[in-house]
Scaffold this motif. Sequence first.
Motif, PDB file in Angstrom:
ATOM      1  N   TYR A  15     -14.120   1.020  -0.064  1.00 19.58           N
ATOM      2  CA  TYR A  15     -13.934  -0.382  -0.443  1.00 19.58           C
ATOM      3  C   TYR A  15     -12.435  -0.730  -0.493  1.00 19.58           C
ATOM      4  CZ  TYR A  15     -13.694  -4.430  -3.621  1.00 19.58           C
ATOM      5  OH  TYR A  15     -13.391  -5.631  -4.212  1.00 19.58           O
ATOM      6  N   PHE A  16     -11.640   0.132  -1.138  1.00 17.88           N
ATOM      7  CA  PHE A  16     -10.200  -0.159  -1.266  1.00 17.88           C
ATOM      8  C   PHE A  16      -9.426   0.124   0.024  1.00 17.88           C
ATOM      9  CE2 PHE A  16     -11.078  -0.287  -5.843  1.00 17.88           C
ATOM     10  CZ  PHE A  16     -10.377  -1.446  -6.167  1.00 17.88           C
ATOM     11  N   ASN A  17     -10.121   0.631   1.036  1.00 19.80           N
ATOM     12  CA  ASN A  17      -9.495   0.761   2.352  1.00 19.80           C
ATOM     13  C   ASN A  17      -9.950  -0.353   3.291  1.00 19.80           C
ATOM     14  OD1 ASN A  17      -7.676   2.921   2.292  1.00 19.80           O
ATOM     15  ND2 ASN A  17      -9.330   4.434   2.447  1.00 19.80           N
ATOM     16  N   SER A  18     -10.864  -1.223   2.815  1.00 20.08           N
ATOM     17  CA  SER A  18     -11.377  -2.278   3.710  1.00 20.08           C
ATOM     18  C   SER A  18     -11.372  -3.638   3.007  1.00 20.08           C
ATOM     19  CB  SER A  18     -12.772  -1.892   4.208  1.00 20.08           C
ATOM     20  OG  SER A  18     -13.636  -1.628   3.109  1.00 20.08           O
ATOM     21  N   TRP A  24      -7.617  -7.300  -2.969  1.00 16.90           N
ATOM     22  CA  TRP A  24      -6.694  -6.922  -4.055  1.00 16.90           C
ATOM     23  C   TRP A  24      -5.234  -6.984  -3.632  1.00 16.90           C
ATOM     24  CZ3 TRP A  24      -8.175  -7.181  -8.856  1.00 16.90           C
ATOM     25  CH2 TRP A  24      -9.555  -7.159  -9.105  1.00 16.90           C
ATOM     26  N   ARG A  25      -4.944  -6.778  -2.346  1.00 19.70           N
ATOM     27  CA  ARG A  25      -3.570  -6.926  -1.860  1.00 19.70           C
ATOM     28  C   ARG A  25      -3.090  -8.357  -2.106  1.00 19.70           C
ATOM     29  NH1 ARG A  25      -2.315  -9.464   2.660  1.00 19.70           N
ATOM     30  NH2 ARG A  25      -4.412  -9.575   3.535  1.00 19.70           N
ATOM     31  N   ARG A  26      -4.019  -9.319  -1.944  1.00 18.99           N
ATOM     32  CA  ARG A  26      -3.652 -10.715  -2.182  1.00 18.99           C
ATOM     33  C   ARG A  26      -3.568 -11.031  -3.673  1.00 18.99           C
ATOM     34  NH1 ARG A  26      -7.637 -13.670  -0.440  1.00 18.99           N
ATOM     35  NH2 ARG A  26      -8.908 -12.078   0.554  1.00 18.99           N
ATOM     36  N   ILE A  27      -4.553 -10.528  -4.445  1.00 15.28           N
ATOM     37  CA  ILE A  27      -4.518 -10.756  -5.905  1.00 15.28           C
ATOM     38  C   ILE A  27      -3.245 -10.159  -6.500  1.00 15.28           C
ATOM     39  CG2 ILE A  27      -5.612 -10.130  -8.100  1.00 15.28           C
ATOM     40  CD1 ILE A  27      -8.337 -10.326  -6.672  1.00 15.28           C
ATOM     41  N   VAL A  67       7.040   9.562 -14.945  1.00  8.39           N
ATOM     42  CA  VAL A  67       5.800   8.801 -15.106  1.00  8.39           C
ATOM     43  C   VAL A  67       4.864   9.085 -13.936  1.00  8.39           C
ATOM     44  CG1 VAL A  67       4.779   6.488 -15.206  1.00  8.39           C
ATOM     45  CG2 VAL A  67       6.956   6.932 -16.360  1.00  8.39           C
ATOM     46  N   CYS A  68       3.615   9.339 -14.255  1.00  7.06           N
ATOM     47  CA  CYS A  68       2.580   9.483 -13.229  1.00  7.06           C
ATOM     48  C   CYS A  68       1.698   8.243 -13.324  1.00  7.06           C
ATOM     49  CB  CYS A  68       1.772  10.748 -13.496  1.00  7.06           C
ATOM     50  SG  CYS A  68       0.283  10.894 -12.493  1.00  7.06           S
ATOM     51  N   ASP A  69       1.676   7.425 -12.269  1.00  9.67           N
ATOM     52  CA  ASP A  69       0.830   6.230 -12.244  1.00  9.67           C
ATOM     53  C   ASP A  69      -0.368   6.558 -11.350  1.00  9.67           C
ATOM     54  OD1 ASP A  69      -0.244   3.686 -12.368  1.00  9.67           O
ATOM     55  OD2 ASP A  69       1.335   2.738 -11.163  1.00  9.67           O
ATOM     56  N   ALA A  70      -1.498   6.868 -11.982  1.00  8.13           N
ATOM     57  CA  ALA A  70      -2.691   7.322 -11.261  1.00  8.13           C
ATOM     58  C   ALA A  70      -3.565   6.128 -10.888  1.00  8.13           C
ATOM     59  CB  ALA A  70      -3.480   8.305 -12.121  1.00  8.13           C
ATOM     60  N   GLY A  71      -3.869   5.982  -9.611  1.00 11.06           N
ATOM     61  CA  GLY A  71      -4.595   4.802  -9.145  1.00 11.06           C
ATOM     62  C   GLY A  71      -3.643   3.617  -9.138  1.00 11.06           C
ATOM     63  N   CYS A  72      -2.479   3.821  -8.508  1.00 11.52           N
ATOM     64  CA  CYS A  72      -1.349   2.875  -8.601  1.00 11.52           C
ATOM     65  C   CYS A  72      -1.573   1.572  -7.859  1.00 11.52           C
ATOM     66  CB  CYS A  72      -0.086   3.542  -8.081  1.00 11.52           C
ATOM     67  SG  CYS A  72      -0.207   3.979  -6.320  1.00 11.52           S
ATOM     68  N   GLY A  73      -2.600   1.507  -7.003  1.00  8.48           N
ATOM     69  CA  GLY A  73      -2.827   0.287  -6.224  1.00  8.48           C
ATOM     70  C   GLY A  73      -1.633  -0.024  -5.347  1.00  8.48           C
ATOM     71  N   THR A  74      -1.174  -1.272  -5.372  1.00  8.30           N
ATOM     72  CA  THR A  74      -0.058  -1.686  -4.517  1.00  8.30           C
ATOM     73  C   THR A  74       1.287  -1.528  -5.224  1.00  8.30           C
ATOM     74  OG1 THR A  74      -0.323  -3.973  -5.251  1.00  8.30           O
ATOM     75  CG2 THR A  74      -1.508  -3.339  -3.254  1.00  8.30           C
ATOM     76  N   ILE A  93      -6.221   6.774  -4.400  1.00 13.86           N
ATOM     77  CA  ILE A  93      -7.206   7.358  -3.486  1.00 13.86           C
ATOM     78  C   ILE A  93      -7.261   6.603  -2.156  1.00 13.86           C
ATOM     79  CG2 ILE A  93      -9.237   6.017  -4.223  1.00 13.86           C
ATOM     80  CD1 ILE A  93     -10.807   8.699  -4.290  1.00 13.86           C
ATOM     81  N   SER A  94      -6.775   5.352  -2.162  1.00 15.73           N
ATOM     82  CA  SER A  94      -6.830   4.520  -0.957  1.00 15.73           C
ATOM     83  C   SER A  94      -5.508   4.554  -0.195  1.00 15.73           C
ATOM     84  CB  SER A  94      -7.167   3.065  -1.338  1.00 15.73           C
ATOM     85  OG  SER A  94      -6.700   2.169  -0.349  1.00 15.73           O
ATOM     86  N   GLU A  95      -5.564   5.008   1.057  1.00 16.03           N
ATOM     87  CA  GLU A  95      -4.321   5.069   1.831  1.00 16.03           C
ATOM     88  C   GLU A  95      -3.778   3.678   2.136  1.00 16.03           C
ATOM     89  OE1 GLU A  95      -6.632   7.185   5.104  1.00 16.03           O
ATOM     90  OE2 GLU A  95      -5.204   6.035   6.278  1.00 16.03           O
ATOM     91  N   LYS A  96      -4.674   2.691   2.214  1.00 12.45           N
ATOM     92  CA  LYS A  96      -4.225   1.316   2.473  1.00 12.45           C
ATOM     93  C   LYS A  96      -3.421   0.786   1.292  1.00 12.45           C
ATOM     94  CE  LYS A  96      -6.413  -0.543   6.134  1.00 12.45           C
ATOM     95  NZ  LYS A  96      -5.850  -1.525   7.033  1.00 12.45           N
TER      96      LYS A  96
END
Length: 227
Positions: A15-18, A24-27, A67-74, A93-96
Amino acid sequence: STKASPKDKEIVRDYFNSTGFDRWRRIYGEGSDVNRVQRDIRTGHQQTVDYVLNWFKNDKNAVNQTVCDAGCGTGSLSIPLAAMGAKVYASDISEKMVGEGKSRANDPENPVFEVKDLAALSGQYDTVICLDVLIHYPDLDSEVMIAHLASLAKSRLILSFAPKNPYYVLMKKVGDMVPGPSKATRAYLHKESDVRRVLQKLGFTIKRKEFTATSFYFSRLIEAVRN
Ligand code: SAM
Protein backbone atom coordinates in the motif's frame (compact mmCIF):
# COMPACT_ATOMS: atom_id res chain seq x y z
CA SER A 1 -8.24 -11.30 14.53
CA THR A 2 -5.69 -9.66 16.81
CA LYS A 3 -2.55 -11.02 15.16
CA ALA A 4 -1.45 -9.86 11.73
CA SER A 5 0.03 -12.49 9.46
CA PRO A 6 3.22 -11.73 7.52
CA LYS A 7 0.83 -11.22 4.63
CA ASP A 8 -0.78 -8.29 6.45
CA LYS A 9 2.64 -6.66 6.69
CA GLU A 10 3.10 -7.20 2.96
CA ILE A 11 -0.25 -5.51 2.36
CA VAL A 12 0.84 -2.46 4.40
CA ARG A 13 4.17 -2.32 2.53
CA ASP A 14 2.55 -2.69 -0.89
CA TYR A 15 0.00 0.00 0.00
CA PHE A 16 2.75 2.49 0.96
CA ASN A 17 4.58 1.66 -2.26
CA SER A 18 1.50 2.34 -4.43
CA THR A 19 -1.81 4.16 -3.75
CA GLY A 20 -0.82 4.85 -0.15
CA PHE A 21 2.41 6.45 -1.29
CA ASP A 22 0.58 8.76 -3.63
CA ARG A 23 -1.95 9.74 -0.96
CA TRP A 24 0.46 10.21 1.97
CA ARG A 25 3.21 11.91 -0.06
CA ARG A 26 0.66 14.65 -0.75
CA ILE A 27 -0.75 14.76 2.80
CA TYR A 28 2.81 14.96 4.18
CA GLY A 29 3.71 17.66 1.66
CA GLU A 30 2.95 21.33 1.24
CA GLY A 31 1.17 21.38 -2.11
CA SER A 32 -2.44 22.31 -2.79
CA ASP A 33 -3.06 18.86 -4.33
CA VAL A 34 -5.09 17.66 -1.33
CA ASN A 35 -8.81 17.53 -0.62
CA ARG A 36 -10.50 18.87 2.55
CA VAL A 37 -10.14 15.63 4.49
CA GLN A 38 -6.49 15.25 3.50
CA ARG A 39 -5.79 18.88 4.44
CA ASP A 40 -7.33 18.24 7.86
CA ILE A 41 -5.15 15.14 8.35
CA ARG A 42 -2.10 17.16 7.24
CA THR A 43 -2.84 19.76 9.94
CA GLY A 44 -3.33 17.12 12.64
CA HIS A 45 -0.20 15.18 11.73
CA GLN A 46 1.90 18.35 11.70
CA GLN A 47 0.68 19.03 15.23
CA THR A 48 1.99 15.63 16.39
CA VAL A 49 5.35 16.28 14.69
CA ASP A 50 5.53 19.76 16.28
CA TYR A 51 4.89 18.35 19.76
CA VAL A 52 7.93 16.08 19.40
CA LEU A 53 10.12 18.85 17.95
CA ASN A 54 9.09 21.12 20.83
CA TRP A 55 10.08 18.51 23.41
CA PHE A 56 13.59 18.51 21.88
CA LYS A 57 13.60 22.32 21.65
CA ASN A 58 12.48 22.84 25.24
CA ASP A 59 14.95 20.25 26.55
CA LYS A 60 17.72 21.82 24.40
CA ASN A 61 19.20 18.37 23.90
CA ALA A 62 18.81 17.67 20.18
CA VAL A 63 22.46 18.34 19.30
CA ASN A 64 24.40 15.11 18.80
CA GLN A 65 21.65 13.01 20.31
CA THR A 66 21.16 9.77 18.33
CA VAL A 67 17.62 9.21 17.14
CA CYS A 68 16.04 6.22 15.41
CA ASP A 69 12.85 7.22 13.55
CA ALA A 70 11.13 3.90 12.79
CA GLY A 71 8.52 4.07 10.03
CA CYS A 72 9.80 7.53 9.09
CA GLY A 73 7.52 7.99 6.07
CA THR A 74 8.65 10.96 3.99
CA GLY A 75 10.81 12.33 6.80
CA SER A 76 8.31 14.83 8.28
CA LEU A 77 9.97 14.48 11.68
CA SER A 78 13.42 13.14 10.77
CA ILE A 79 14.39 16.02 8.48
CA PRO A 80 13.66 18.91 10.90
CA LEU A 81 15.14 16.89 13.77
CA ALA A 82 18.38 16.44 11.81
CA ALA A 83 18.36 20.18 11.07
CA MET A 84 18.25 20.76 14.85
CA GLY A 85 21.49 18.81 15.20
CA ALA A 86 20.31 15.32 16.13
CA LYS A 87 21.99 12.37 14.40
CA VAL A 88 18.98 10.74 12.80
CA TYR A 89 18.65 7.23 11.42
CA ALA A 90 15.36 7.13 9.48
CA SER A 91 13.93 3.87 8.20
CA ASP A 92 10.69 2.70 6.64
CA ILE A 93 9.35 -0.53 5.17
CA SER A 94 8.31 1.32 2.00
CA GLU A 95 11.07 2.11 -0.47
CA LYS A 96 8.87 4.77 -2.08
CA MET A 97 8.42 6.63 1.22
CA VAL A 98 12.16 6.40 1.90
CA GLY A 99 12.92 7.66 -1.62
CA GLU A 100 10.65 10.65 -1.07
CA GLY A 101 12.26 11.34 2.32
CA LYS A 102 15.73 11.31 0.72
CA SER A 103 14.64 13.72 -1.98
CA ARG A 104 13.19 16.14 0.61
CA ALA A 105 16.32 16.22 2.80
CA ASN A 106 18.93 18.92 2.20
CA ASP A 107 21.80 17.15 3.94
CA PRO A 108 22.65 13.86 2.16
CA GLU A 109 24.24 12.46 5.34
CA ASN A 110 21.70 13.36 8.01
CA PRO A 111 19.18 11.80 8.28
CA VAL A 112 20.61 8.51 7.10
CA PHE A 113 17.68 6.85 5.30
CA GLU A 114 17.20 3.11 4.89
CA VAL A 115 14.46 0.78 3.68
CA LYS A 116 13.82 -1.59 6.59
CA ASP A 117 11.03 -3.34 8.45
CA LEU A 118 11.21 -1.98 11.98
CA ALA A 119 11.22 -5.54 13.29
CA ALA A 120 14.66 -5.94 11.68
CA LEU A 121 16.21 -2.80 13.20
CA SER A 122 19.23 -3.17 15.46
CA GLY A 123 21.63 -0.89 17.32
CA GLN A 124 21.26 1.51 20.23
CA TYR A 125 19.91 5.03 20.07
CA ASP A 126 19.38 7.70 22.73
CA THR A 127 15.80 8.11 21.53
CA VAL A 128 13.63 5.79 19.44
CA ILE A 129 10.57 7.34 17.80
CA CYS A 130 7.67 5.67 16.02
CA LEU A 131 4.87 7.99 14.92
CA ASP A 132 1.52 6.90 13.49
CA VAL A 133 2.72 3.40 12.54
CA LEU A 134 0.97 1.21 15.12
CA ILE A 135 -2.38 2.17 13.56
CA HIS A 136 -1.51 -0.38 10.85
CA TYR A 137 -1.11 -3.28 13.29
CA PRO A 138 -3.37 -5.17 15.72
CA ASP A 139 -2.66 -5.38 19.45
CA LEU A 140 -0.38 -8.41 19.60
CA ASP A 141 1.82 -7.25 16.75
CA SER A 142 1.97 -3.79 18.24
CA GLU A 143 3.10 -5.25 21.55
CA VAL A 144 5.92 -7.16 19.85
CA MET A 145 6.88 -4.04 17.89
CA ILE A 146 6.90 -1.82 20.99
CA ALA A 147 9.09 -4.37 22.80
CA HIS A 148 11.55 -4.44 19.90
CA LEU A 149 11.67 -0.64 19.63
CA ALA A 150 12.20 -0.41 23.41
CA SER A 151 15.20 -2.76 23.12
CA LEU A 152 16.86 -0.23 20.78
CA ALA A 153 16.28 2.73 23.12
CA LYS A 154 19.04 3.71 25.52
CA SER A 155 16.86 6.13 27.42
CA ARG A 156 13.65 7.08 25.68
CA LEU A 157 10.86 5.84 23.44
CA ILE A 158 8.36 8.18 21.78
CA LEU A 159 5.24 6.60 20.27
CA SER A 160 1.98 7.77 18.79
CA PHE A 161 -1.13 5.75 18.08
CA ALA A 162 -4.86 6.15 17.48
CA PRO A 163 -6.51 5.71 20.88
CA LYS A 164 -9.38 3.29 21.36
CA ASN A 165 -12.37 4.71 23.18
CA PRO A 166 -16.12 4.43 22.53
CA TYR A 167 -16.25 7.67 20.55
CA TYR A 168 -13.43 6.76 18.16
CA VAL A 169 -14.68 3.20 17.79
CA LEU A 170 -17.96 4.69 16.57
CA MET A 171 -16.16 7.18 14.30
CA LYS A 172 -14.16 4.35 12.79
CA LYS A 173 -17.33 2.29 12.18
CA VAL A 174 -18.89 5.22 10.35
CA GLY A 175 -15.65 5.83 8.43
CA ASP A 176 -15.41 2.17 7.43
CA MET A 177 -18.87 2.39 5.84
CA VAL A 178 -17.79 5.25 3.60
CA PRO A 179 -16.09 3.91 0.47
CA GLY A 180 -12.84 5.59 -0.48
CA PRO A 181 -9.25 5.02 -1.55
CA SER A 182 -7.96 5.39 2.01
CA LYS A 183 -9.64 2.12 2.96
CA ALA A 184 -6.90 0.06 1.31
CA THR A 185 -5.49 -0.89 4.72
CA ARG A 186 -7.26 -1.59 7.99
CA ALA A 187 -6.85 0.87 10.83
CA TYR A 188 -6.37 -0.48 14.34
CA LEU A 189 -7.12 1.54 17.45
CA HIS A 190 -5.19 0.86 20.67
CA LYS A 191 -6.24 1.29 24.27
CA GLU A 192 -3.97 3.73 26.04
CA SER A 193 -4.07 1.53 29.14
CA ASP A 194 -2.75 -1.43 27.08
CA VAL A 195 0.13 0.64 25.70
CA ARG A 196 0.94 1.92 29.20
CA ARG A 197 0.94 -1.64 30.59
CA VAL A 198 3.30 -2.84 27.84
CA LEU A 199 5.68 0.07 28.49
CA GLN A 200 5.65 -0.52 32.24
CA LYS A 201 6.40 -4.20 31.74
CA LEU A 202 9.41 -3.19 29.63
CA GLY A 203 10.73 -0.93 32.40
CA PHE A 204 9.60 2.42 31.03
CA THR A 205 7.68 5.25 32.71
CA ILE A 206 5.52 7.72 30.84
CA LYS A 207 6.93 11.20 31.33
CA ARG A 208 4.97 13.41 28.94
CA LYS A 209 2.00 12.96 26.69
CA GLU A 210 -0.05 14.95 24.22
CA PHE A 211 -3.17 14.43 22.21
CA THR A 212 -4.03 15.74 18.78
CA ALA A 213 -7.55 15.66 17.39
CA THR A 214 -8.77 17.39 14.26
CA SER A 215 -11.91 16.31 12.42
CA PHE A 216 -10.29 13.31 10.71
CA TYR A 217 -6.99 12.80 12.53
CA PHE A 218 -6.51 11.71 16.12
CA SER A 219 -3.32 10.60 17.76
CA ARG A 220 -2.12 10.04 21.31
CA LEU A 221 1.57 10.85 21.71
CA ILE A 222 3.58 9.34 24.55
CA GLU A 223 7.13 9.87 25.77
CA ALA A 224 8.35 6.95 27.86
CA VAL A 225 11.71 6.98 29.66
CA ARG A 226 13.73 4.03 30.87
CA ASN A 227 13.49 3.56 34.65
N1 SAM B 1 6.12 8.24 10.92
C1 SAM B 1 5.83 8.98 9.70
C2 SAM B 1 5.20 10.29 10.04
O1 SAM B 1 4.58 10.41 11.10
O2 SAM B 1 5.32 11.24 9.24
C3 SAM B 1 4.96 8.18 8.73
C4 SAM B 1 3.60 7.70 9.23
S1 SAM B 1 2.67 6.78 8.00
C5 SAM B 1 0.99 6.90 8.52
C6 SAM B 1 3.07 5.11 8.42
C7 SAM B 1 4.42 4.66 7.88
O3 SAM B 1 4.78 3.44 8.51
C8 SAM B 1 4.45 4.39 6.39
O4 SAM B 1 5.48 5.14 5.79
C9 SAM B 1 4.71 2.90 6.29
O5 SAM B 1 5.44 2.50 5.16
C10 SAM B 1 5.46 2.64 7.59
N2 SAM B 1 5.44 1.25 8.08
C11 SAM B 1 4.39 0.43 8.20
N3 SAM B 1 4.75 -0.75 8.71
C12 SAM B 1 6.08 -0.68 8.94
C13 SAM B 1 7.06 -1.60 9.45
N4 SAM B 1 6.71 -2.83 9.84
N5 SAM B 1 8.34 -1.19 9.54
C14 SAM B 1 8.70 0.05 9.13
N6 SAM B 1 7.82 0.95 8.63
C15 SAM B 1 6.54 0.60 8.53
